[in-house]
Design an enzyme around this catalytic site. Sequence first.
Site, short mmCIF file in Angstrom:
data_model
loop_
_atom_site.label_atom_id
_atom_site.label_comp_id
_atom_site.label_asym_id
_atom_site.label_seq_id
_atom_site.Cartn_x
_atom_site.Cartn_y
_atom_site.Cartn_z
N HIS B 122 50.07 55.66 -1.85
CA HIS B 122 48.81 55.74 -2.27
C HIS B 122 48.31 54.52 -3.07
O HIS B 122 47.37 54.37 -2.99
CB HIS B 122 48.26 57.02 -2.47
CG HIS B 122 48.69 57.40 -4.04
ND1 HIS B 122 49.84 58.28 -4.20
CD2 HIS B 122 48.19 57.28 -5.03
CE1 HIS B 122 49.84 58.48 -5.45
NE2 HIS B 122 48.95 58.07 -5.76
N HIS B 185 44.25 59.35 -16.43
CA HIS B 185 44.53 60.65 -15.60
C HIS B 185 45.86 60.81 -16.18
O HIS B 185 46.92 60.38 -16.57
CB HIS B 185 44.64 60.19 -14.27
CG HIS B 185 45.51 59.14 -13.61
ND1 HIS B 185 45.24 57.88 -14.14
CD2 HIS B 185 46.33 59.05 -12.61
CE1 HIS B 185 46.31 57.17 -13.53
NE2 HIS B 185 46.93 57.93 -12.44
#
Lengths: 82, 272
Positions: B122, B185
Amino acid sequence: MSTYALSKLLREVNRNPVTRARYFEDAAAVAAEFDLTAEERKALLEKDIGALYRLGVHGLILRPFTLIHKMPEPEYLQAIRS
Amino acid sequence: MSIVYAAAASHAPGMRAWTKQAPGHQLEKILAGWDTLRQALEAAKPDVLVMLTSEHWANFFLDNMGAFCVGRGEHFAGPVEPWLGIENATLDGDPALATEILNACYANGFEPGFSHEIAFDHGTMVPLSYLTPDMKTRVVPIFFNTLATPRPSPARCVALGKVLGPVLRQSNLRVGVIATGGLSHDPGERNHGFIDSDFDAKFLDAMTKGDLEALSRYADADFFAAGGGTPELLAWLTLAGVMAGQGSDTVCYEAVVPWATGIGMINYSKAA
Protein backbone atom coordinates in the site's frame (compact mmCIF):
# COMPACT_ATOMS: atom_id res chain seq x y z
CA MET A 1 13.41 -9.90 17.82
CA SER A 2 12.75 -12.81 20.19
CA THR A 3 9.73 -13.80 18.08
CA TYR A 4 11.78 -13.91 14.87
CA ALA A 5 10.40 -17.19 13.55
CA LEU A 6 6.82 -16.42 14.57
CA SER A 7 6.97 -12.98 12.93
CA LYS A 8 8.51 -14.47 9.82
CA LEU A 9 5.70 -17.03 9.55
CA LEU A 10 2.94 -14.43 9.94
CA ARG A 11 4.64 -12.12 7.50
CA GLU A 12 4.92 -14.93 4.96
CA VAL A 13 1.18 -15.64 5.29
CA ASN A 14 0.56 -11.91 4.77
CA ARG A 15 2.68 -11.49 1.66
CA ASN A 16 2.70 -14.87 -0.12
CA PRO A 17 -0.62 -16.07 -1.59
CA VAL A 18 0.67 -19.66 -1.83
CA THR A 19 1.66 -19.79 1.85
CA ARG A 20 -1.60 -18.07 2.73
CA ALA A 21 -3.66 -20.73 0.93
CA ARG A 22 -1.65 -23.52 2.60
CA TYR A 23 -2.11 -21.86 5.99
CA PHE A 24 -5.88 -21.71 5.60
CA GLU A 25 -5.91 -25.31 4.51
CA ASP A 26 -3.61 -26.64 7.28
CA ALA A 27 -2.18 -24.08 9.69
CA ALA A 28 -0.37 -26.71 11.75
CA ALA A 29 1.54 -27.91 8.69
CA VAL A 30 2.77 -24.39 7.95
CA ALA A 31 3.61 -23.82 11.64
CA ALA A 32 5.74 -26.98 11.62
CA GLU A 33 8.03 -25.39 9.01
CA PHE A 34 9.06 -22.63 11.44
CA ASP A 35 11.09 -22.92 14.63
CA LEU A 36 8.35 -21.89 17.08
CA THR A 37 8.24 -22.28 20.84
CA ALA A 38 5.33 -24.24 22.26
CA GLU A 39 3.78 -20.99 23.48
CA GLU A 40 4.09 -19.36 20.04
CA ARG A 41 2.63 -22.39 18.27
CA LYS A 42 -0.32 -22.46 20.67
CA ALA A 43 -1.04 -18.74 20.28
CA LEU A 44 -0.87 -19.06 16.48
CA LEU A 45 -3.07 -22.15 16.14
CA GLU A 46 -5.61 -20.78 18.63
CA LYS A 47 -5.49 -17.42 16.78
CA ASP A 48 -5.00 -15.77 20.19
CA ILE A 49 -4.27 -12.26 18.91
CA GLY A 50 -3.66 -10.85 22.40
CA ALA A 51 -1.10 -13.55 23.09
CA LEU A 52 0.61 -13.03 19.73
CA TYR A 53 0.87 -9.29 20.48
CA ARG A 54 2.23 -9.91 23.98
CA LEU A 55 4.78 -12.31 22.54
CA GLY A 56 6.13 -9.35 20.57
CA VAL A 57 4.72 -9.50 17.05
CA HIS A 58 4.94 -6.08 15.37
CA GLY A 59 1.64 -4.30 14.78
CA LEU A 60 2.30 -4.01 11.04
CA ILE A 61 2.60 -7.79 10.84
CA LEU A 62 -0.19 -8.67 13.27
CA ARG A 63 -2.91 -6.30 12.03
CA PRO A 64 -2.60 -7.40 8.37
CA PHE A 65 -2.68 -11.02 9.60
CA THR A 66 -6.02 -10.27 11.29
CA LEU A 67 -7.28 -8.40 8.22
CA ILE A 68 -6.75 -11.59 6.24
CA HIS A 69 -9.04 -13.22 8.79
CA LYS A 70 -11.54 -10.35 8.31
CA MET A 71 -11.26 -9.32 11.97
CA PRO A 72 -12.87 -5.88 12.51
CA GLU A 73 -10.68 -3.15 13.94
CA PRO A 74 -12.48 -2.79 17.31
CA GLU A 75 -12.03 -6.51 17.94
CA TYR A 76 -8.32 -6.31 17.05
CA LEU A 77 -7.73 -3.32 19.31
CA GLN A 78 -9.59 -4.92 22.18
CA ALA A 79 -7.46 -8.06 21.81
CA ILE A 80 -4.11 -6.22 21.84
CA ARG A 81 -5.15 -3.86 24.62
CA SER A 82 -6.33 -6.63 26.96
CA MET B 1 15.89 17.74 -18.57
CA SER B 2 14.60 18.68 -15.17
CA ILE B 3 12.44 17.73 -12.26
CA VAL B 4 9.02 18.58 -13.69
CA TYR B 5 6.96 17.47 -10.72
CA ALA B 6 7.49 17.02 -6.99
CA ALA B 7 5.01 16.15 -4.26
CA ALA B 8 4.57 14.17 -1.07
CA ALA B 9 1.50 12.39 0.24
CA SER B 10 0.37 9.95 2.89
CA HIS B 11 -0.17 6.33 1.82
CA ALA B 12 -2.51 5.17 4.62
CA PRO B 13 -4.26 1.94 3.53
CA GLY B 14 -7.55 3.23 4.91
CA MET B 15 -7.74 5.66 2.00
CA ARG B 16 -8.57 2.72 -0.26
CA ALA B 17 -9.57 -0.10 2.08
CA TRP B 18 -11.95 1.92 4.33
CA THR B 19 -12.47 5.06 2.27
CA LYS B 20 -15.98 5.89 3.42
CA GLN B 21 -15.16 5.51 7.11
CA ALA B 22 -13.53 8.93 7.03
CA PRO B 23 -15.91 11.74 8.03
CA GLY B 24 -17.47 13.25 4.91
CA HIS B 25 -15.97 16.73 5.24
CA GLN B 26 -12.47 15.30 5.67
CA LEU B 27 -12.85 12.80 2.82
CA GLU B 28 -13.97 15.61 0.51
CA LYS B 29 -10.82 17.63 1.24
CA ILE B 30 -8.55 14.62 0.85
CA LEU B 31 -10.07 13.54 -2.47
CA ALA B 32 -9.81 17.15 -3.67
CA GLY B 33 -6.16 17.06 -2.60
CA TRP B 34 -5.50 13.96 -4.66
CA ASP B 35 -7.23 15.65 -7.63
CA THR B 36 -4.94 18.67 -7.26
CA LEU B 37 -1.83 16.49 -7.18
CA ARG B 38 -3.01 14.33 -10.08
CA GLN B 39 -3.88 17.30 -12.29
CA ALA B 40 -0.49 18.89 -11.63
CA LEU B 41 1.20 15.59 -12.50
CA GLU B 42 -0.75 15.24 -15.75
CA ALA B 43 0.13 18.82 -16.71
CA ALA B 44 3.82 18.15 -16.03
CA LYS B 45 3.92 15.00 -18.22
CA PRO B 46 6.73 13.17 -16.43
CA ASP B 47 8.43 10.28 -18.25
CA VAL B 48 9.24 8.56 -14.96
CA LEU B 49 8.30 8.84 -11.30
CA VAL B 50 11.00 8.41 -8.68
CA MET B 51 9.02 7.16 -5.68
CA LEU B 52 10.70 7.87 -2.32
CA THR B 53 8.71 5.34 -0.40
CA SER B 54 8.45 2.71 2.31
CA GLU B 55 6.82 -0.65 2.77
CA HIS B 56 5.61 -2.86 5.56
CA TRP B 57 7.58 -6.10 5.70
CA ALA B 58 6.43 -7.11 2.20
CA ASN B 59 9.93 -7.24 0.70
CA PHE B 60 12.30 -6.48 3.54
CA PHE B 61 12.47 -8.31 6.85
CA LEU B 62 15.01 -8.87 9.59
CA ASP B 63 16.70 -11.53 7.47
CA ASN B 64 18.17 -8.70 5.38
CA MET B 65 17.48 -5.08 6.26
CA GLY B 66 19.29 -2.17 4.66
CA ALA B 67 18.74 1.55 5.11
CA PHE B 68 17.90 2.29 1.46
CA CYS B 69 17.02 0.09 -1.51
CA VAL B 70 16.72 1.19 -5.13
CA GLY B 71 14.33 -0.83 -7.29
CA ARG B 72 16.09 -1.76 -10.53
CA GLY B 73 13.40 -4.07 -11.81
CA GLU B 74 11.88 -3.94 -15.29
CA HIS B 75 8.45 -4.31 -13.72
CA PHE B 76 6.81 -3.95 -10.33
CA ALA B 77 3.54 -5.66 -9.41
CA GLY B 78 1.15 -4.90 -6.59
CA PRO B 79 -0.60 -4.62 -4.29
CA VAL B 80 0.60 -7.30 -1.95
CA GLU B 81 -2.47 -6.92 0.28
CA PRO B 82 -5.64 -8.74 -0.85
CA TRP B 83 -7.74 -6.50 1.44
CA LEU B 84 -6.50 -3.14 0.12
CA GLY B 85 -9.18 -2.38 -2.47
CA ILE B 86 -6.80 -1.67 -5.36
CA GLU B 87 -6.82 -3.92 -8.44
CA ASN B 88 -3.68 -5.88 -9.25
CA ALA B 89 -1.42 -3.92 -11.60
CA THR B 90 2.07 -4.17 -13.03
CA LEU B 91 4.05 -0.99 -13.62
CA ASP B 92 7.12 -0.58 -15.77
CA GLY B 93 10.38 0.26 -14.05
CA ASP B 94 13.35 2.15 -15.46
CA PRO B 95 16.50 0.10 -14.87
CA ALA B 96 18.71 2.61 -16.70
CA LEU B 97 17.66 5.50 -14.49
CA ALA B 98 17.92 3.28 -11.41
CA THR B 99 21.53 2.52 -12.36
CA GLU B 100 22.30 6.24 -12.88
CA ILE B 101 20.85 6.92 -9.42
CA LEU B 102 22.92 4.15 -7.85
CA ASN B 103 26.13 5.27 -9.59
CA ALA B 104 25.60 8.84 -8.38
CA CYS B 105 24.99 7.58 -4.83
CA TYR B 106 28.08 5.38 -4.78
CA ALA B 107 30.21 8.24 -6.15
CA ASN B 108 28.94 10.59 -3.44
CA GLY B 109 29.11 8.79 -0.13
CA PHE B 110 26.00 6.61 -0.15
CA GLU B 111 25.76 2.86 -0.72
CA PRO B 112 22.06 1.97 -1.04
CA GLY B 113 21.10 -1.62 -1.60
CA PHE B 114 19.30 -2.56 -4.77
CA SER B 115 16.87 -5.17 -5.96
CA HIS B 116 15.59 -6.36 -9.30
CA GLU B 117 12.53 -7.89 -7.69
CA ILE B 118 10.21 -5.79 -5.55
CA ALA B 119 6.48 -6.15 -4.90
CA PHE B 120 4.55 -2.97 -4.19
CA ASP B 121 2.35 -2.79 -1.08
CA HIS B 122 0.00 0.00 0.00
CA GLY B 123 2.95 2.33 0.61
CA THR B 124 3.47 2.77 -3.11
CA MET B 125 0.19 1.53 -4.60
CA VAL B 126 -2.15 3.88 -2.70
CA PRO B 127 -0.52 7.09 -4.01
CA LEU B 128 -0.12 5.64 -7.52
CA SER B 129 -3.80 4.64 -7.58
CA TYR B 130 -4.73 8.31 -7.12
CA LEU B 131 -1.93 9.99 -9.10
CA THR B 132 -1.63 7.65 -12.11
CA PRO B 133 -4.75 5.48 -11.97
CA ASP B 134 -3.93 3.86 -15.32
CA MET B 135 -0.65 2.69 -13.76
CA LYS B 136 1.12 3.43 -17.06
CA THR B 137 3.89 5.79 -15.88
CA ARG B 138 7.34 4.24 -15.34
CA VAL B 139 8.55 4.21 -11.76
CA VAL B 140 11.87 3.91 -9.95
CA PRO B 141 11.16 3.22 -6.27
CA ILE B 142 13.65 4.00 -3.54
CA PHE B 143 12.70 2.28 -0.28
CA PHE B 144 13.60 3.61 3.14
CA ASN B 145 13.88 1.36 6.18
CA THR B 146 11.33 2.86 8.54
CA LEU B 147 10.58 -0.26 10.60
CA ALA B 148 13.64 -1.61 12.39
CA THR B 149 16.35 0.25 14.29
CA PRO B 150 18.81 1.56 13.56
CA ARG B 151 17.15 3.64 10.85
CA PRO B 152 19.06 6.15 8.71
CA SER B 153 19.09 9.52 10.49
CA PRO B 154 16.92 12.44 9.35
CA ALA B 155 20.08 14.44 8.56
CA ARG B 156 21.41 11.58 6.48
CA CYS B 157 18.16 11.41 4.50
CA VAL B 158 18.27 15.13 3.71
CA ALA B 159 21.87 14.60 2.54
CA LEU B 160 20.77 11.71 0.32
CA GLY B 161 18.28 14.08 -1.31
CA LYS B 162 21.10 16.52 -2.07
CA VAL B 163 22.93 13.72 -3.91
CA LEU B 164 19.83 12.62 -5.84
CA GLY B 165 18.83 16.15 -6.96
CA PRO B 166 21.64 16.69 -9.50
CA VAL B 167 21.44 13.22 -11.06
CA LEU B 168 17.67 13.59 -11.54
CA ARG B 169 18.08 17.08 -13.00
CA GLN B 170 20.79 15.90 -15.40
CA SER B 171 18.65 13.07 -16.72
CA ASN B 172 17.37 13.28 -20.31
CA LEU B 173 13.98 12.37 -18.90
CA ARG B 174 11.19 14.49 -17.49
CA VAL B 175 11.40 13.32 -13.86
CA GLY B 176 8.68 13.44 -11.23
CA VAL B 177 9.63 12.83 -7.59
CA ILE B 178 7.01 11.66 -5.10
CA ALA B 179 7.58 10.95 -1.41
CA THR B 180 5.02 8.75 0.33
CA GLY B 181 4.11 7.97 3.92
CA GLY B 182 3.37 9.73 7.16
CA LEU B 183 2.37 11.84 8.77
CA SER B 184 1.99 10.86 12.43
CA HIS B 185 0.48 7.42 13.04
CA ASP B 186 0.97 4.35 15.26
CA PRO B 187 -0.73 1.62 13.24
CA GLY B 188 -1.53 -1.78 14.66
CA GLU B 189 -0.12 -1.00 18.12
CA ARG B 190 -1.88 -0.30 21.43
CA ASN B 191 -1.83 3.43 20.64
CA HIS B 192 -3.46 2.86 17.26
CA GLY B 193 -5.46 5.99 16.41
CA PHE B 194 -3.01 8.38 18.09
CA ILE B 195 -2.29 11.36 15.81
CA ASP B 196 0.12 14.13 16.87
CA SER B 197 -1.34 17.14 15.07
CA ASP B 198 1.20 19.53 16.65
CA PHE B 199 4.10 17.45 15.38
CA ASP B 200 2.46 17.25 11.94
CA ALA B 201 1.90 21.01 11.79
CA LYS B 202 5.53 21.75 12.69
CA PHE B 203 6.79 19.19 10.18
CA LEU B 204 4.63 20.57 7.38
CA ASP B 205 5.82 24.07 8.23
CA ALA B 206 9.46 23.05 7.83
CA MET B 207 8.70 21.20 4.56
CA THR B 208 6.76 24.12 3.07
CA LYS B 209 9.52 26.55 4.04
CA GLY B 210 12.16 24.19 2.60
CA ASP B 211 13.98 24.56 5.92
CA LEU B 212 16.66 21.90 5.44
CA GLU B 213 18.44 22.84 8.66
CA ALA B 214 15.32 22.36 10.78
CA LEU B 215 14.51 19.12 8.97
CA SER B 216 18.08 17.86 9.48
CA ARG B 217 17.83 18.57 13.22
CA TYR B 218 15.06 16.02 13.77
CA ALA B 219 16.14 12.88 15.62
CA ASP B 220 14.80 9.39 15.02
CA ALA B 221 13.36 9.55 18.56
CA ASP B 222 11.31 12.64 17.62
CA PHE B 223 9.63 10.78 14.77
CA PHE B 224 9.08 7.61 16.78
CA ALA B 225 7.53 9.58 19.65
CA ALA B 226 4.90 10.81 17.17
CA GLY B 227 3.98 7.19 16.41
CA GLY B 228 5.74 4.06 15.17
CA GLY B 229 4.71 4.80 11.58
CA THR B 230 5.99 8.38 11.61
CA PRO B 231 9.59 7.50 10.59
CA GLU B 232 8.12 7.07 7.10
CA LEU B 233 8.72 10.83 6.89
CA LEU B 234 12.40 10.06 6.23
CA ALA B 235 11.32 9.84 2.57
CA TRP B 236 9.85 13.36 2.77
CA LEU B 237 13.21 14.59 4.13
CA THR B 238 14.98 13.17 1.10
CA LEU B 239 12.44 14.94 -1.13
CA ALA B 240 13.27 18.20 0.67
CA GLY B 241 16.95 17.57 -0.05
CA VAL B 242 16.22 16.82 -3.72
CA MET B 243 14.33 20.11 -3.99
CA ALA B 244 17.33 21.92 -2.46
CA GLY B 245 15.45 24.06 0.01
CA GLN B 246 12.72 25.17 -2.39
CA GLY B 247 9.40 25.96 -0.70
CA SER B 248 6.21 23.99 -1.22
CA ASP B 249 2.51 24.30 -0.45
CA THR B 250 0.37 22.23 1.88
CA VAL B 251 -2.38 20.85 -0.35
CA CYS B 252 -4.29 19.36 2.57
CA TYR B 253 -3.94 18.09 6.11
CA GLU B 254 -6.58 16.14 7.97
CA ALA B 255 -6.19 14.06 11.13
CA VAL B 256 -8.41 11.15 10.14
CA VAL B 257 -9.08 9.01 13.20
CA PRO B 258 -10.84 6.12 11.37
CA TRP B 259 -7.68 5.80 9.23
CA ALA B 260 -5.52 6.29 12.35
CA THR B 261 -3.27 8.72 10.44
CA GLY B 262 -2.53 12.42 10.01
CA ILE B 263 -3.15 12.62 6.26
CA GLY B 264 -1.07 15.28 4.53
CA MET B 265 -0.09 16.30 1.01
CA ILE B 266 2.36 18.89 -0.26
CA ASN B 267 3.15 20.12 -3.75
CA TYR B 268 6.15 21.95 -5.21
CA SER B 269 4.48 24.26 -7.67
CA LYS B 270 7.52 25.31 -9.70
CA ALA B 271 9.62 22.92 -11.77
CA ALA B 272 13.20 22.83 -10.50
